[in-house]
Design an enzyme around this catalytic site. Structure first.
Site, PDB file in Angstrom:
ATOM      1  N   GLU A 136      -9.642  11.574  -4.779  1.00  0.00           N
ATOM      2  CA  GLU A 136      -8.467  11.309  -3.929  1.00  0.00           C
ATOM      3  C   GLU A 136      -8.039  12.541  -3.160  1.00  0.00           C
ATOM      4  OE1 GLU A 136      -4.961   9.851  -5.936  1.00  0.00           O
ATOM      5  OE2 GLU A 136      -4.103   9.190  -4.045  1.00  0.00           O
ATOM      6  N   HIS A 181     -12.631   3.814   3.114  1.00  0.00           N
ATOM      7  CA  HIS A 181     -12.508   3.469   1.703  1.00  0.00           C
ATOM      8  C   HIS A 181     -13.773   2.827   1.146  1.00  0.00           C
ATOM      9  CE1 HIS A 181      -8.775   4.874   0.011  1.00  0.00           C
ATOM     10  NE2 HIS A 181      -8.312   4.839   1.251  1.00  0.00           N
ATOM     11  N   HIS A 226       1.343   4.156  -3.220  1.00  0.00           N
ATOM     12  CA  HIS A 226       1.249   5.615  -3.118  1.00  0.00           C
ATOM     13  C   HIS A 226       2.562   6.316  -3.452  1.00  0.00           C
ATOM     14  CE1 HIS A 226      -2.894   6.220  -1.776  1.00  0.00           C
ATOM     15  NE2 HIS A 226      -2.774   5.077  -1.130  1.00  0.00           N
ATOM     16  N   HIS A 230       0.828  -1.208   0.000  1.00  0.00           N
ATOM     17  CA  HIS A 230       0.000   0.000   0.000  1.00  0.00           C
ATOM     18  C   HIS A 230       0.865   1.262   0.000  1.00  0.00           C
ATOM     19  CE1 HIS A 230      -2.906   2.886   2.099  1.00  0.00           C
ATOM     20  NE2 HIS A 230      -3.293   2.769   0.850  1.00  0.00           N
ATOM     21  N   HIS A 276      -8.559  10.782   5.646  1.00  0.00           N
ATOM     22  CA  HIS A 276      -7.414  10.227   6.376  1.00  0.00           C
ATOM     23  C   HIS A 276      -7.036  11.142   7.550  1.00  0.00           C
ATOM     24  CE1 HIS A 276      -5.651   6.703   4.212  1.00  0.00           C
ATOM     25  NE2 HIS A 276      -6.499   7.108   3.286  1.00  0.00           N
ATOM     26  N   HIS A 294     -11.104  12.241   0.090  1.00  0.00           N
ATOM     27  CA  HIS A 294     -10.384  11.088   0.622  1.00  0.00           C
ATOM     28  C   HIS A 294      -9.192  11.475   1.505  1.00  0.00           C
ATOM     29  CE1 HIS A 294      -6.687   8.722   0.065  1.00  0.00           C
ATOM     30  NE2 HIS A 294      -7.428   7.764   0.575  1.00  0.00           N
ATOM     31  N   HIS A 338      -7.856   0.284  -4.452  1.00  0.00           N
ATOM     32  CA  HIS A 338      -8.497   0.365  -3.127  1.00  0.00           C
ATOM     33  C   HIS A 338      -9.799  -0.438  -3.089  1.00  0.00           C
ATOM     34  CE1 HIS A 338      -5.578   3.671  -2.786  1.00  0.00           C
ATOM     35  NE2 HIS A 338      -5.584   3.361  -1.510  1.00  0.00           N
TER      36      HIS A 338
HETATM   37 CU1  CUO Z   1      -4.416   4.239  -0.093  1.00  0.00          CU
HETATM   38 CU2  CUO Z   1      -6.623   6.039   1.431  1.00  0.00          CU
HETATM   39  O1  CUO Z   1      -4.970   4.966   1.690  1.00  0.00           O
HETATM   40  O2  CUO Z   1      -5.557   5.848  -0.291  1.00  0.00           O
END
Ligand code: CUO
Length: 649
Positions: A326, A381, A195, A191, A345, A341, A222
């Site tokens: 995102e 998510h 990113h 993961h 977080h 998104h 995701h």
């Molecule tokens: Cu991978 Cu929210 O963690 O995009």
């Protein structure tokens, strides 16, 4: 490989070795001290960032060393981008290397590691260089505090040790049953690398490296993480994960029991916590962003900054929407659609101390390395994913023409026994502990439990009227829901996990296509440890051994061990779906069909500016609504399979 490459590989490993310790390697430290970026501006394709980096550092404005870096903090991120761009725009390896040596002992460690890693992943002259596994660079983000304390003790005593790491929580917390997934080091590494390969702050035009279907990949990777989490939940008698809402309590809390190197424990989130306004992000903003995004979806068009309308009613719609939700640098209108998104977080990461009263460090949700540890990650998510689903549900159903493959029929599908089990895995803690002059390094490992499966293969018998190139897609979905009811296909498609996607030749007549689990386009094998890699490089440099360079090496990729969900002791029924389609109508790049781009395209796409190799929507044919019960065209096949979990193997 040439010596040049090996030297580069060695220097990158050194730069990332115990970053908290200055002057680690004499040569690098001296180079870092003596190099003056201000004297070499002409050696950068764009010198603005490196000028800024030096200026900000000299003025003492940058995040200090030792402080916690989070990508979600605007100031931290802007500084990191300046460092990254200083690396990325360096004209040649030499300038890049010197700049990195300069930054290593000056810049904040977290910013340095992040910027250097992304630069190595994207520079032409570092292609093929392997980065150490994320859990070895930053063990604090991957193991819990217990392990760190035990490791310190072992080091004080100067005794090698293997420290057993337990999953967070107790059996009284039902969520703990699936902690083996959320806390899996390979999964977290995948993961965080995803990113790094697809940073939301990536400036496509400026950097000249196009990220093909980035927004769609954000959606799809995701989406698959959630589908996989749901499959694990059903395997453990837990209902599927529910989305969260901004105005509802989060019933299940989470105690990460993880600690920062400096700065204390990660904050915990007790049961039934509610979202609160943060200083810069309000709960109402989240609702407004959601409403505007929903409006865009229902009218199938987004409004851009300049007031134009861009249609979502096509296969590219999901890409636009992904970038917007995102959001990435490519969002069509970040001021209006916001940062749903990313702010999600932050809202979750700061939920325990929303006003900053207690100066708590960032939560697990504020690092991609730790986010999936918190079950609320999957709830956030799922919430996001449901927006994507709204959009997909408005697209026309696939026609028989889009689904079919003229003259090609799947006659049969056979699958080996599917068996899963738990095993031990040791993580090297070499980077976890600060060095002191008096104490030597000792071998300290954290031993974790992790899911694995027996290798298996799938045989697809295909009849074809002609020789053809075919794309084979393999999916797996649970057959029954938590209540024991058979899941109808139009719902089941949401829980479909991708197992593989590849191109193969089918001959006129009958062809048996055999594919091994180890070949899956979803996964990568275990990463090589820093110690082994370092040793191999050193030996190759001394001419003792040869070293194979893989220019397409990927760090992103779901761990191969997790390809199958756990299943149950008495066996759990899943349905496997295989579909073969015509590669001629799908191919994108003018390359040989067996070019695999490092082998993890399904969730991780391609790097180095290549396009995603097939043009059908990700998740095809299950990404759109399905009418009726009988979905199979002749070029598809479905079969029930059983996954059995064995305690020992
Ligand atoms: Cu991978 Cu929210 O963690 O995009």
């Amino acid at each position: 490989p040439d010596k040049e490459f090996l030297v580069r590989q060695r220097e990158v490993l050194r730069l990332l070795n115990k970053v908290h310790e200055p002057n680690r390697f004499k040569e690098q430290a001296e180079l870092g001290r003596s190099y003056d970026p201000t004297a070499h501006f002409s050696k950068y394709k764009n010198a603005v960032p490196v000028k800024r980096m030096v200026k900000e550092y000299m003025a003492g404005h940058m995040l200090p060393r030792g402080a916690i870096f989070t990508l979600f903090n605007n100031k931290h991120r802007e500084e990191m981008i300046t460092v990254f761009e200083s690396f990325f725009f360096a004209e040649d390896w030499d300038t890049f290397y010197r700049t990195a040596c300069w930054a290593r002992d000056r810049v904040n460690e977290g910013q340095f590691i992040y910027a250097l890693s992304v630069a190595v992943l994207h520079r032409e002259d570092t292609r093929g260089i392997v980065l150490p596994p994320a859990y070895e660079i930053y063990p604090h983000l991957f193991v819990n505090s217990e392990v760190i304390h035990a490791a310190y003790k072992a080091k004080m005593r100067q005794e090698p040790a293997v420290v057993r790491m337990n999953f967070t929580g107790t059996i009284r917390n039902p969520e703990q049953r699936v902690a083996y997934l959320g806390e899996d080091v390979g999964m977290n590494s995948h993961h965080s690398h995803w990113h790094m390969d697809f940073p939301f702050w990536w400036k496509q035009e400026e950097y000249g490296v196009h990220k093909d279907r980035k927004g769609e990949l954000f959606y799809y990777m995701h989406h698959q993480l959630i589908a996989r989490f749901d499959a694990e939940r059903l395997s453990n008698d837990l209902p599927i994960v529910e989305p969260l809402y901004w105005d509802e309590k989060i019933v299940d809390g989470f105690y990460p029991q993880t600690t920062y190197r400096v700065g204390g424990e990660f904050p915990a989130r007790p049961d039934n916590f509610e979202f609160h306004d943060l200083e810069h992000i309000k709960v109402k903003d989240m609702m407004d962003y959601t409403r505007r995004i929903r409006e865009a979806i229902s009218q199938q068009a987004v409004v851009t900054r300049t007031g134009e309308m861009v249609s979502l009613n096509n296969t590219q719609g999901i890409d636009i929407l992904g970038c917007m939700v995102e959001p990435s640098h490519d969002s069509k209108h970040p001021e209006y659609y916001g940062a749903l998104h990313n702010y999600g977080h932050i809202m979750l990461g700061q939920i325990t101390d929303p006003k900053g009263k207690f100066n708590m460090p960032p939560g697990v949700m504020e690092h991609f390395e730790t986010a999936t540890r918190d079950p609320a990650f999957f709830r956030l998510h799922k919430y996001i994913d449901n927006l994507f689903k709204l959009h997909k549900d408005l697209l026309p159903h696939y026609t028989m023409e889009e689904l079919g493959f003229n003259g090609v029929t799947i006659q049969d599908l056979t699958v080996d026994d599917l068996v899963t089990y738990f095993e031990d895995f040791d993580i090297d803690m070499l980077n976890a502990l600060d060095d002191t002059a008096e104490l030597q390094d000792v071998d300290i490992k954290a031993r974790v439990r992790r899911l694995n499966h027996k290798p298996f293969s799938v045989q697809v018998t295909v009849n074809s009227e002609r020789d053809a190139m075919a794309v084979v897609r393999i999916f797996l979905a649970p057959k029954y829901d938590w209540f024991g009811q058979e899941i109808p296909i139009n719902e089941k498609r949401l829980y479909m996990i991708e197992i593989d996607k590849f191109v193969t030749k089918v001959n006129k007549g009958t062809t048996v296509v055999q594919r091994k689990s180890s070949e899956s386009s979803v996964t990568i094998p275990d990463r090589e440890t820093t110690k082994v890699l370092t040793k191999r490089v050193e030996e190759a440099l001394q001419g003792k051994t040869t070293y194979m360079v893989n220019k397409d090496v990927r760090h992103c990729g779901y761990p191969d061990r997790l390809l199958l969900p756990k299943g149950k002791k008495d066996g759990m029924i899943f349905t496997m779906y295989v579909i073969v389609t015509d590669y001629e109508t799908e191919k994108v790049n003018d390359l040989p069909y067996d070019y695999e781009y490092g082998g993890a395209i399904s969730y991780c796409g391609t790097l180095a500016g290549h396009k995603y190799p097939v043009n059908k929507p990700m998740g095809f044919p299950f990404d759109r609504q399905i009418d009726g019960d009988n979905f199979c065209t002749p070029n598809m096949f479905q079969k029930d399979v059983i996954i059995t979990f064995k305690d020992t193997i």
